[in-house]
Design an enzyme around this catalytic site. Structure first.
Site, short mmCIF file in Angstrom:
data_model
loop_
_atom_site.label_atom_id
_atom_site.label_comp_id
_atom_site.label_asym_id
_atom_site.label_seq_id
_atom_site.Cartn_x
_atom_site.Cartn_y
_atom_site.Cartn_z
N ASN A 17 0.86 -1.18 0.00
CA ASN A 17 0.00 0.00 0.00
C ASN A 17 0.90 1.24 0.00
OD1 ASN A 17 -1.82 2.05 0.50
ND2 ASN A 17 -2.24 1.45 2.62
N TRP A 18 0.96 1.88 -1.16
CA TRP A 18 1.87 3.03 -1.27
C TRP A 18 1.33 4.28 -0.59
CZ3 TRP A 18 3.66 3.17 -7.15
CH2 TRP A 18 4.31 1.97 -7.44
N LYS A 19 0.07 4.28 -0.24
CA LYS A 19 -0.57 5.48 0.32
C LYS A 19 -0.34 6.66 -0.63
CE LYS A 19 0.18 3.46 4.82
NZ LYS A 19 0.09 3.64 6.26
N HIS A 109 -9.42 1.09 5.23
CA HIS A 109 -8.12 1.30 5.89
C HIS A 109 -8.33 2.25 7.08
CE1 HIS A 109 -4.00 2.54 6.60
NE2 HIS A 109 -3.63 1.46 5.94
N GLU A 111 -6.73 4.68 8.06
CA GLU A 111 -6.55 6.10 7.75
C GLU A 111 -7.81 6.69 7.12
OE1 GLU A 111 -2.88 5.61 5.61
OE2 GLU A 111 -1.88 5.10 7.49
N GLU A 179 -5.17 -5.25 10.65
CA GLU A 179 -4.16 -4.20 10.85
C GLU A 179 -4.41 -3.47 12.17
OE1 GLU A 179 -2.20 -2.91 7.01
OE2 GLU A 179 -3.99 -1.70 7.20
N GLY A 185 2.62 1.99 10.94
CA GLY A 185 3.58 3.09 10.86
C GLY A 185 4.31 3.40 12.15
N SER A 225 3.64 -2.37 10.41
CA SER A 225 5.09 -2.39 10.63
C SER A 225 5.74 -3.72 10.21
CB SER A 225 5.42 -2.05 12.09
OG SER A 225 5.02 -0.73 12.37
N GLY A 246 2.90 -1.17 4.35
CA GLY A 246 2.87 0.25 4.04
C GLY A 246 4.27 0.76 3.75
N GLY A 247 4.91 1.36 4.76
CA GLY A 247 6.20 2.01 4.57
C GLY A 247 7.24 1.16 3.87
C1 PEP Z 1 -0.68 0.18 6.33
O1 PEP Z 1 -0.84 1.39 6.39
O2 PEP Z 1 -1.51 -0.54 5.76
C2 PEP Z 1 0.52 -0.37 6.94
C3 PEP Z 1 0.53 -1.63 7.26
O3 PEP Z 1 1.56 0.50 7.16
P1 PEP Z 1 3.01 0.14 7.75
O4 PEP Z 1 3.46 -1.14 7.09
O5 PEP Z 1 3.86 1.31 7.38
O6 PEP Z 1 2.85 -0.04 9.23
#
Ligand code: PEP
Length: 267
Positions: A17-19, A109, A111, A179, A185, A225, A246-247
């Site tokens: 997920n590039w956001k 999600h 967010e 999640e 994050g 994470s 994500g990141g």
């Molecule tokens: C996400 O936002 O779906 C996510 C899992 O982010 P991260 O891997 O950065 O925690």
């Protein structure tokens, strides 16, 4: 409670997920580099499905690249409208996403739930819209740190999942992503055992809401994470079928190492 067969034969899914990161030019460079890295490592053998979720403005460019270079990554969007078409400024129809060969769409999600006040009913309507347009919804559920303290780990994710499945037939192809909001994050992932426990409970909820066959077939991912150093532990769990990343999905070497988790010791 129904007993679910978790041996399932489910193909692991590693989803990035590039956001709101990487414009369409950066996306081209990234996808090419990831493809070459995996190809060099002889890792495009179908044993793990890879999907990427770029911003809307990148989708056409990435679709063209995947198609032209026969890159075997699934394409997904990060959100979809509850509406098919009409006077809904800024919204994106599932019909448009299907036309871009999107296979997946992330729905619910944390967010979106937090910054766009998406309720469980809106999430359920988006899941319905995605399915109506032939998209596979990646339904995100998870508890906040406060929820965890007050209700334990599973109560909120299970309630969110039940609400999201309210219009879903048992035959539908969906993916569920557990999640924990406190892990997204933060650098502080859930333990593999915590992830397994909640993912198993979510699978039981699928059995209750849909049926045993749907529960055995549906992929349940962990997200929060995830990195190369912890992916193997998650993937050893019988009810964790992949990861929503994500990141770390924005770093070619790190993401390719996550995708290649089978090469890590002990898996
Ligand atoms: C996400 O936002 O779906 C996510 C899992 O982010 P991260 O891997 O950065 O925690």
């Amino acid at each position: 409670m129904a007993t679910v067969n978790t041996s399932g034969g489910r193909t692991p899914l590693i989803a990035g997920n590039w956001k709101m990161n990487l414009d369409h030019l950066q996306a081209v460079a990234f996808v090419q580099k990831l493809h070459w890295t995996l190809k060099d490592a002889k890792h495009e053998d179908g044993s793990v499905e890879v999907a990427i979720f770029p911003p809307f403005t990148d989708l056409r460019t990435v679709q063209t690249l995947l198609d032209a270079d026969k890159i075997p990554f699934g394409l997904g969007a990060q959100d979809v409208s509850t509406k098919d078409s009409g006077a809904y400024t800024g919204e994106i129809s599932g019909a448009f996403l299907s036309k871009l060969d999107c296979r997946y769409v992330i729905i619910g999600h944390s967010e979106r739930r937090e910054y766009h006040a998406e309720s469980d009913d809106v999430v359920a309507a988006k899941v319905k819209a995605a399915l109506a347009h032939g998209l596979v919804p990646v339904i995100c559920v998870g508890e906040t740190a406060d929820d965890l303290e007050k209700h334990g780990a599973s109560a909120v994710p299970v309630a969110q999942l039940k609400a999201a499945l309210q219009h879903v037939p048992a035959s539908a192809d969906v993916v569920v992503a557990y999640e924990p909001v406190w892990a997204i994050g933060s650098g502080q992932a859930a333990t593999a055992e915590q992830a397994q426990e909640v993912c198993a409970t979510l699978r039981q909820a699928i059995a209750t809401e849909l049926d045993d066959e749907a529960a055995a077939r549906t992929r349940v991912l962990y997200g929060g994470s995830v990195k190369a150093a912890n992916i193997a532990g998650f993937m050893r769990q019988p009810d964790v079928d992949g990861a929503l990343v994500g990141g770390a999905s924005l770093l070619v070497d790190e993401f390719s190492s996550i995708i290649r988790y089978q090469k890590h010791v002990g898996v």
